[in-house]
Motif scaffolding. Structure first.
Motif, PDB file in Angstrom:
ATOM      1  N   TYR A   9     -49.772  22.659 -59.379  1.00 19.08           N
ATOM      2  CA  TYR A   9     -49.413  21.391 -60.641  1.00 19.08           C
ATOM      3  C   TYR A   9     -47.860  20.855 -60.734  1.00 19.08           C
ATOM      4  O   TYR A   9     -47.075  21.852 -60.813  1.00 19.08           O
ATOM      5  N   GLY A  10     -47.663  19.478 -61.587  1.00 22.83           N
ATOM      6  CA  GLY A  10     -46.449  18.981 -61.555  1.00 22.83           C
ATOM      7  C   GLY A  10     -46.565  17.691 -60.781  1.00 22.83           C
ATOM      8  O   GLY A  10     -47.933  16.671 -61.147  1.00 22.83           O
ATOM      9  N   ILE A  11     -45.024  17.290 -60.849  1.00 26.17           N
ATOM     10  CA  ILE A  11     -45.522  15.859 -60.500  1.00 26.17           C
ATOM     11  C   ILE A  11     -45.372  16.409 -58.989  1.00 26.17           C
ATOM     12  O   ILE A  11     -44.547  16.341 -57.993  1.00 26.17           O
ATOM     13  N   ILE A  33     -53.496  25.152 -44.430  1.00 21.88           N
ATOM     14  CA  ILE A  33     -53.541  23.490 -44.902  1.00 21.88           C
ATOM     15  C   ILE A  33     -52.994  23.359 -46.114  1.00 21.88           C
ATOM     16  O   ILE A  33     -52.773  24.163 -46.721  1.00 21.88           O
ATOM     17  N   VAL A  34     -52.753  21.981 -46.381  1.00 21.14           N
ATOM     18  CA  VAL A  34     -52.263  21.440 -47.758  1.00 21.14           C
ATOM     19  C   VAL A  34     -53.295  20.075 -47.643  1.00 21.14           C
ATOM     20  O   VAL A  34     -52.925  19.443 -47.093  1.00 21.14           O
ATOM     21  N   LYS A  35     -53.482  20.100 -48.959  1.00 20.23           N
ATOM     22  CA  LYS A  35     -53.973  18.870 -49.184  1.00 20.23           C
ATOM     23  C   LYS A  35     -53.834  18.642 -50.600  1.00 20.23           C
ATOM     24  O   LYS A  35     -53.889  18.719 -51.246  1.00 20.23           O
ATOM     25  N   ASN A  36     -54.213  17.131 -51.227  1.00 17.57           N
ATOM     26  CA  ASN A  36     -54.448  16.895 -52.717  1.00 17.57           C
ATOM     27  C   ASN A  36     -55.499  16.589 -53.407  1.00 17.57           C
ATOM     28  O   ASN A  36     -56.518  17.329 -52.420  1.00 17.57           O
ATOM     29  N   GLN A  37     -55.728  17.702 -54.213  1.00 17.23           N
ATOM     30  CA  GLN A  37     -57.017  17.311 -55.652  1.00 17.23           C
ATOM     31  C   GLN A  37     -57.029  16.201 -56.106  1.00 17.23           C
ATOM     32  O   GLN A  37     -56.530  15.855 -56.599  1.00 17.23           O
ATOM     33  N   ARG A  38     -58.061  16.041 -56.288  1.00 16.77           N
ATOM     34  CA  ARG A  38     -58.284  14.498 -57.311  1.00 16.77           C
ATOM     35  C   ARG A  38     -57.799  14.810 -58.673  1.00 16.77           C
ATOM     36  O   ARG A  38     -57.573  14.001 -59.779  1.00 16.77           O
ATOM     37  N   ASP A  39     -57.264  16.092 -59.087  1.00 16.83           N
ATOM     38  CA  ASP A  39     -56.231  16.761 -60.187  1.00 16.83           C
ATOM     39  C   ASP A  39     -54.890  16.738 -60.802  1.00 16.83           C
ATOM     40  O   ASP A  39     -55.092  16.561 -61.376  1.00 16.83           O
ATOM     41  N   GLY A  40     -55.400  15.747 -59.367  1.00 17.24           N
ATOM     42  CA  GLY A  40     -53.256  15.420 -58.883  1.00 17.24           C
ATOM     43  C   GLY A  40     -52.307  16.292 -58.789  1.00 17.24           C
ATOM     44  O   GLY A  40     -51.450  16.884 -58.398  1.00 17.24           O
ATOM     45  N   SER A  41     -52.743  17.665 -58.606  1.00 18.90           N
ATOM     46  CA  SER A  41     -52.392  18.961 -58.034  1.00 18.90           C
ATOM     47  C   SER A  41     -52.276  19.367 -56.282  1.00 18.90           C
ATOM     48  O   SER A  41     -52.824  17.871 -55.883  1.00 18.90           O
ATOM     49  N   VAL A  42     -52.040  20.077 -55.814  1.00 25.15           N
ATOM     50  CA  VAL A  42     -51.960  19.988 -54.084  1.00 25.15           C
ATOM     51  C   VAL A  42     -52.574  21.633 -54.183  1.00 25.15           C
ATOM     52  O   VAL A  42     -52.069  22.273 -54.772  1.00 25.15           O
ATOM     53  N   SER A  55     -42.134  34.113 -48.768  1.00 20.33           N
ATOM     54  CA  SER A  55     -40.995  33.592 -48.375  1.00 20.33           C
ATOM     55  C   SER A  55     -41.551  32.328 -49.204  1.00 20.33           C
ATOM     56  O   SER A  55     -40.858  31.453 -49.747  1.00 20.33           O
ATOM     57  N   PHE A  56     -42.494  31.871 -48.094  1.00 21.06           N
ATOM     58  CA  PHE A  56     -43.400  30.457 -49.204  1.00 21.06           C
ATOM     59  C   PHE A  56     -43.202  30.717 -50.780  1.00 21.06           C
ATOM     60  O   PHE A  56     -42.792  29.652 -50.757  1.00 21.06           O
ATOM     61  N   ARG A  57     -43.989  31.715 -51.325  1.00 21.39           N
ATOM     62  CA  ARG A  57     -44.228  31.644 -52.473  1.00 21.39           C
ATOM     63  C   ARG A  57     -42.867  31.140 -53.274  1.00 21.39           C
ATOM     64  O   ARG A  57     -43.169  30.143 -54.179  1.00 21.39           O
ATOM     65  N   ASP A  58     -42.059  31.253 -52.719  1.00 19.87           N
ATOM     66  CA  ASP A  58     -40.533  31.266 -53.500  1.00 19.87           C
ATOM     67  C   ASP A  58     -40.145  29.801 -53.447  1.00 19.87           C
ATOM     68  O   ASP A  58     -39.777  29.261 -54.086  1.00 19.87           O
ATOM     69  N   TRP A  59     -41.110  29.284 -51.987  1.00 17.61           N
ATOM     70  CA  TRP A  59     -40.284  27.710 -51.853  1.00 17.61           C
ATOM     71  C   TRP A  59     -41.251  27.173 -53.033  1.00 17.61           C
ATOM     72  O   TRP A  59     -40.975  26.076 -53.347  1.00 17.61           O
ATOM     73  N   LEU A  60     -42.140  27.719 -52.641  1.00 16.52           N
ATOM     74  CA  LEU A  60     -43.392  27.125 -53.694  1.00 16.52           C
ATOM     75  C   LEU A  60     -43.278  26.552 -54.939  1.00 16.52           C
ATOM     76  O   LEU A  60     -43.315  25.327 -56.264  1.00 16.52           O
ATOM     77  N   SER A  61     -42.081  27.247 -55.610  1.00 16.43           N
ATOM     78  CA  SER A  61     -42.293  27.866 -57.400  1.00 16.43           C
ATOM     79  C   SER A  61     -41.100  26.586 -57.467  1.00 16.43           C
ATOM     80  O   SER A  61     -40.752  25.964 -58.448  1.00 16.43           O
ATOM     81  N   HIS A  62     -40.312  25.463 -56.749  1.00 15.19           N
ATOM     82  CA  HIS A  62     -39.651  24.844 -57.058  1.00 15.19           C
ATOM     83  C   HIS A  62     -40.371  22.899 -56.379  1.00 15.19           C
ATOM     84  O   HIS A  62     -39.506  22.188 -56.632  1.00 15.19           O
ATOM     85  N   VAL A  69     -42.554  20.885 -60.204  1.00 15.78           N
ATOM     86  CA  VAL A  69     -43.783  21.414 -60.444  1.00 15.78           C
ATOM     87  C   VAL A  69     -43.849  22.146 -61.273  1.00 15.78           C
ATOM     88  O   VAL A  69     -42.335  23.037 -61.779  1.00 15.78           O
ATOM     89  N   ASP A  70     -44.535  22.211 -62.357  1.00 21.19           N
ATOM     90  CA  ASP A  70     -44.880  23.229 -63.492  1.00 21.19           C
ATOM     91  C   ASP A  70     -45.269  24.027 -63.499  1.00 21.19           C
ATOM     92  O   ASP A  70     -44.469  25.383 -64.024  1.00 21.19           O
ATOM     93  N   ARG A  71     -46.634  24.991 -62.054  1.00 18.49           N
ATOM     94  CA  ARG A  71     -46.646  25.700 -62.194  1.00 18.49           C
ATOM     95  C   ARG A  71     -47.358  25.893 -60.766  1.00 18.49           C
ATOM     96  O   ARG A  71     -48.451  24.718 -59.595  1.00 18.49           O
ATOM     97  N   VAL A  72     -47.509  27.374 -59.924  1.00 21.97           N
ATOM     98  CA  VAL A  72     -48.705  27.675 -58.616  1.00 21.97           C
ATOM     99  C   VAL A  72     -48.873  28.941 -59.332  1.00 21.97           C
ATOM    100  O   VAL A  72     -49.017  29.752 -59.900  1.00 21.97           O
TER     101      VAL A  72
END
Length: 90
Positions: A9-11, A33-42, A55-62, A69-72
């Protein structure tokens, strides 16, 4: 292999987030996979070893510099589907 679902969530739409997520996941060696969701999240489904997921989780946090990124949110994926190479869904 671990399978994790992430919702970021975030921008995170309209800033190249899916592309950079695909690039990072491919670099790490994840499937999924990665995809956009209608609520603006990914939404992301990632499959890999514990160290790859960490490693991926760490990257996703920013995320990439263009995103904020506001939250994961993270959950285990209990489905039986196996994924090939990481891909961007539209």
């Amino acid at each position: 292999m671990l399978k994790k679902q992430f919702v970021v969530y975030g921008i995170v739409q309209g800033v190249g987030f899916r592309y950079f997520t695909w690039k990072k996941a491919t670099e790490i060696g994840l499937n999924g996979i990665v995809k956009n969701q209608r609520d603006g999240s990914v939404y992301i489904l990632a499959e890999g070893s514990a160290s790859q997921i960490d490693s991926f989780r760490d990257w996703l946090s920013h995320g990439p510099p263009s995103a904020r990124v506001d939250r994961v949110e993270e959950n285990d994926y209990s489905g039986t589907h196996s994924f090939g190479l990481f891909s961007v869904e539209h």
